[in-house]
Design a protein around this motif. Structure first.
Motif, PDB file in Angstrom:
ATOM      1  N   GLN A   1      -5.458   6.419  -9.636  1.00 33.35           N
ATOM      2  CA  GLN A   1      -4.435   6.113  -8.634  1.00 33.35           C
ATOM      3  C   GLN A   1      -3.294   5.299  -9.235  1.00 33.35           C
ATOM      4  O   GLN A   1      -2.766   4.384  -8.609  1.00 33.35           O
ATOM      5  CB  GLN A   1      -5.056   5.360  -7.454  1.00 33.35           C
ATOM      6  CG  GLN A   1      -6.016   6.200  -6.648  1.00 33.35           C
ATOM      7  CD  GLN A   1      -6.521   5.468  -5.413  1.00 33.35           C
ATOM      8  OE1 GLN A   1      -6.060   4.385  -5.093  1.00 33.35           O
ATOM      9  NE2 GLN A   1      -7.478   6.071  -4.720  1.00 33.35           N
ATOM     10  N   THR A   2      -2.913   5.613 -10.455  1.00 27.58           N
ATOM     11  CA  THR A   2      -1.807   4.909 -11.108  1.00 27.58           C
ATOM     12  C   THR A   2      -0.592   5.808 -11.285  1.00 27.58           C
ATOM     13  O   THR A   2       0.538   5.352 -11.182  1.00 27.58           O
ATOM     14  CB  THR A   2      -2.250   4.349 -12.478  1.00 27.58           C
ATOM     15  OG1 THR A   2      -3.341   3.469 -12.275  1.00 27.58           O
ATOM     16  CG2 THR A   2      -1.116   3.590 -13.137  1.00 27.58           C
TER      17      THR A   2
ATOM     18  N   ASN B   1      -4.076  -1.021  -9.282  1.00 25.48           N
ATOM     19  CA  ASN B   1      -4.504   0.342  -8.951  1.00 25.48           C
ATOM     20  C   ASN B   1      -5.763   0.725  -9.733  1.00 25.48           C
ATOM     21  O   ASN B   1      -5.858   0.472 -10.936  1.00 25.48           O
ATOM     22  CB  ASN B   1      -3.394   1.346  -9.284  1.00 25.48           C
ATOM     23  CG  ASN B   1      -2.300   1.355  -8.237  1.00 25.48           C
ATOM     24  OD1 ASN B   1      -2.530   1.772  -7.112  1.00 25.48           O
ATOM     25  ND2 ASN B   1      -1.118   0.892  -8.610  1.00 25.48           N
TER      26      ASN B   1
ATOM     27  N   HIS C   1      -0.384   7.062  -2.225  1.00 32.04           N
ATOM     28  CA  HIS C   1      -1.197   7.666  -3.282  1.00 32.04           C
ATOM     29  C   HIS C   1      -0.891   9.142  -3.509  1.00 32.04           C
ATOM     30  O   HIS C   1      -1.726   9.901  -3.988  1.00 32.04           O
ATOM     31  CB  HIS C   1      -2.694   7.456  -3.012  1.00 32.04           C
ATOM     32  CG  HIS C   1      -3.051   6.014  -2.810  1.00 32.04           C
ATOM     33  ND1 HIS C   1      -2.915   5.077  -3.805  1.00 32.04           N
ATOM     34  CD2 HIS C   1      -3.510   5.347  -1.724  1.00 32.04           C
ATOM     35  CE1 HIS C   1      -3.285   3.890  -3.347  1.00 32.04           C
ATOM     36  NE2 HIS C   1      -3.642   4.019  -2.080  1.00 32.04           N
ATOM     37  N   ASN C   2       0.332   9.543  -3.171  1.00 29.34           N
ATOM     38  CA  ASN C   2       0.798  10.874  -3.554  1.00 29.34           C
ATOM     39  C   ASN C   2       2.315  10.819  -3.658  1.00 29.34           C
ATOM     40  O   ASN C   2       2.956   9.914  -3.126  1.00 29.34           O
ATOM     41  CB  ASN C   2       0.346  11.938  -2.546  1.00 29.34           C
ATOM     42  CG  ASN C   2       0.938  11.712  -1.169  1.00 29.34           C
ATOM     43  OD1 ASN C   2       2.125  11.908  -0.959  1.00 29.34           O
ATOM     44  ND2 ASN C   2       0.089  11.306  -0.214  1.00 29.34           N
TER      45      ASN C   2
ATOM     46  N   GLN D   1       2.382   4.587  -5.094  1.00 31.14           N
ATOM     47  CA  GLN D   1       1.051   4.010  -5.266  1.00 31.14           C
ATOM     48  C   GLN D   1       1.049   2.555  -4.812  1.00 31.14           C
ATOM     49  O   GLN D   1       2.102   1.999  -4.471  1.00 31.14           O
ATOM     50  CB  GLN D   1       0.622   4.101  -6.742  1.00 31.14           C
ATOM     51  CG  GLN D   1       0.572   5.502  -7.303  1.00 31.14           C
ATOM     52  CD  GLN D   1      -0.653   6.285  -6.833  1.00 31.14           C
ATOM     53  OE1 GLN D   1      -1.246   5.957  -5.802  1.00 31.14           O
ATOM     54  NE2 GLN D   1      -1.028   7.320  -7.571  1.00 31.14           N
ATOM     55  N   ASP D   2      -0.111   1.916  -4.824  1.00 31.46           N
ATOM     56  CA  ASP D   2      -0.162   0.483  -4.557  1.00 31.46           C
ATOM     57  C   ASP D   2       0.619  -0.244  -5.654  1.00 31.46           C
ATOM     58  O   ASP D   2       0.532   0.122  -6.836  1.00 31.46           O
ATOM     59  CB  ASP D   2      -1.613  -0.016  -4.570  1.00 31.46           C
ATOM     60  CG  ASP D   2      -2.421   0.567  -3.416  1.00 31.46           C
ATOM     61  OD1 ASP D   2      -1.822   1.196  -2.534  1.00 31.46           O
ATOM     62  OD2 ASP D   2      -3.656   0.378  -3.425  1.00 31.46           O
TER      63      ASP D   2
ATOM     64  N   GLU E   1      -0.923   8.473 -15.578  1.00 31.54           N
ATOM     65  CA  GLU E   1      -2.053   7.587 -15.292  1.00 31.54           C
ATOM     66  C   GLU E   1      -2.086   6.386 -16.235  1.00 31.54           C
ATOM     67  O   GLU E   1      -1.714   6.482 -17.402  1.00 31.54           O
ATOM     68  CB  GLU E   1      -3.351   8.399 -15.402  1.00 31.54           C
ATOM     69  CG  GLU E   1      -4.619   7.621 -15.147  1.00 31.54           C
ATOM     70  CD  GLU E   1      -4.708   7.127 -13.705  1.00 31.54           C
ATOM     71  OE1 GLU E   1      -5.505   6.215 -13.466  1.00 31.54           O
ATOM     72  OE2 GLU E   1      -3.996   7.644 -12.835  1.00 31.54           O
TER      73      GLU E   1
ATOM     74  N   THR F   1       0.824  -1.205   0.000  1.00 31.45           N
ATOM     75  CA  THR F   1       0.000   0.000   0.000  1.00 31.45           C
ATOM     76  C   THR F   1       0.859   1.255   0.000  1.00 31.45           C
ATOM     77  O   THR F   1       1.577   1.530   0.964  1.00 31.45           O
ATOM     78  CB  THR F   1      -0.928   0.022   1.232  1.00 31.45           C
ATOM     79  OG1 THR F   1      -1.711  -1.164   1.232  1.00 31.45           O
ATOM     80  CG2 THR F   1      -1.846   1.227   1.187  1.00 31.45           C
TER      81      THR F   1
ATOM     82  N   GLY G   1       2.416   8.027 -10.548  1.00 35.60           N
ATOM     83  CA  GLY G   1       3.228   8.072  -9.341  1.00 35.60           C
ATOM     84  C   GLY G   1       4.712   8.037  -9.657  1.00 35.60           C
ATOM     85  O   GLY G   1       5.136   8.285 -10.781  1.00 35.60           O
TER      86      GLY G   1
END
Length: 235
Positions: free
Chosen positions: A162-163, A158, A105-106, A219-220, A190, A102, A165
């Motif tokens: 949320q991709t 993701n 996400h930033n 990101q994840d 993205e 995890t 990163g």
């Protein structure tokens, strides 16, 4: 009996006059010329003279020429600045097998995870050991090591939005202090599903020092297939 003595005398005279002996050849090109195979059961001694025994070398040494007219010498491969591959590993699984590590996400936060090679194809334990639990290499023999890993990140879990990163891969000395030896950073947009990193580092390690391949992502993510080879250089 007289004939045998005569033949022996003639043979000795022939050898003395020609200073060359040919086995299975009537025209020897050197002091001893063997036209066939040679079996050595014990030592192979080189150098020396009529009063001194030649050198038979040490275990793991190879015979190297020093040029025409000079005796060859026994040397180690390492002394000639050759690379010796001491580890070859692969990552064939996806970790974790389900779910993901995890991220935050930033781009200001990250999740850190060692890249573990679950398949060891070759390891020379006289140079270092490797833990498939922690991903840490522990150096046994001091010297310069050329470390070349290839790493992939799987981002397919993701969701939309949320991709995008940043992924960073390090070759990192762990002890005696954390030191970055090499790194690769990828910032991407993205819907990027896979990130690939190829690194290389040539660094000196003392016995007992440790290093690993470290992965960071915002990101994840999951860690998928890759490989590594490590070579030893002359200290």
């Amino acid at each position: 009996m007289k004939k045998k003595l005569l033949y022996m005398a003639l043979f000795v005279m022939f050898v003395h006059l020609n200073a060359q002996i040919g086995i299975k050849t009537p025209t020897p090109q050197n002091t001893l010329h063997v036209n066939g195979s040679l079996q050595v059961v014990k030592d192979l001694n080189v150098g020396g003279d009529d009063k001194t025994k030649g050198n038979s070398g040490n275990k793991d040494e190879v015979l190297m020429s020093t040029g025409p007219g000079s005796a060859p010498v026994w040397k180690t491969i390492e002394s000639q600045n050759f690379l010796k591959v001491v580890y070859v590993g692969n990552k064939t699984d996806i970790s974790p097998a389900s779910g993901s590590y995890t991220g935050s996400h930033n781009n200001s936060g990250s999740f850190v995870q060692p890249y573990i090679f679950n398949v060891t194809n070759k390891i020379d334990s006289s140079y270092f050991t490797y833990s498939q639990t922690t991903g840490i290499f522990t150096v046994v023999k001091a010297g310069f090591y050329n470390i070349v890993p290839y790493v992939t990140y799987n981002l397919s879990l993701n969701p939309d939005g949320q991709t995008a990163g940043t992924a960073i891969t390090y070759i990192q000395k762990v002890s005696p202090t954390n030191t970055t030896l090499a790194s690769s950073s990828t910032g991407h947009g993205e819907r990027t599903l896979t990130v690939y990193h190829n690194l290389s580092s040539i660094s000196f390690f003392n016995a007992g020092e440790t290093f690993k391949v470290q992965c960071v992502y915002t990101q994840d993510f999951r860690l998928s297939g890759g490989n590594i080879y490590i070579s030893y250089l002359t200290p």
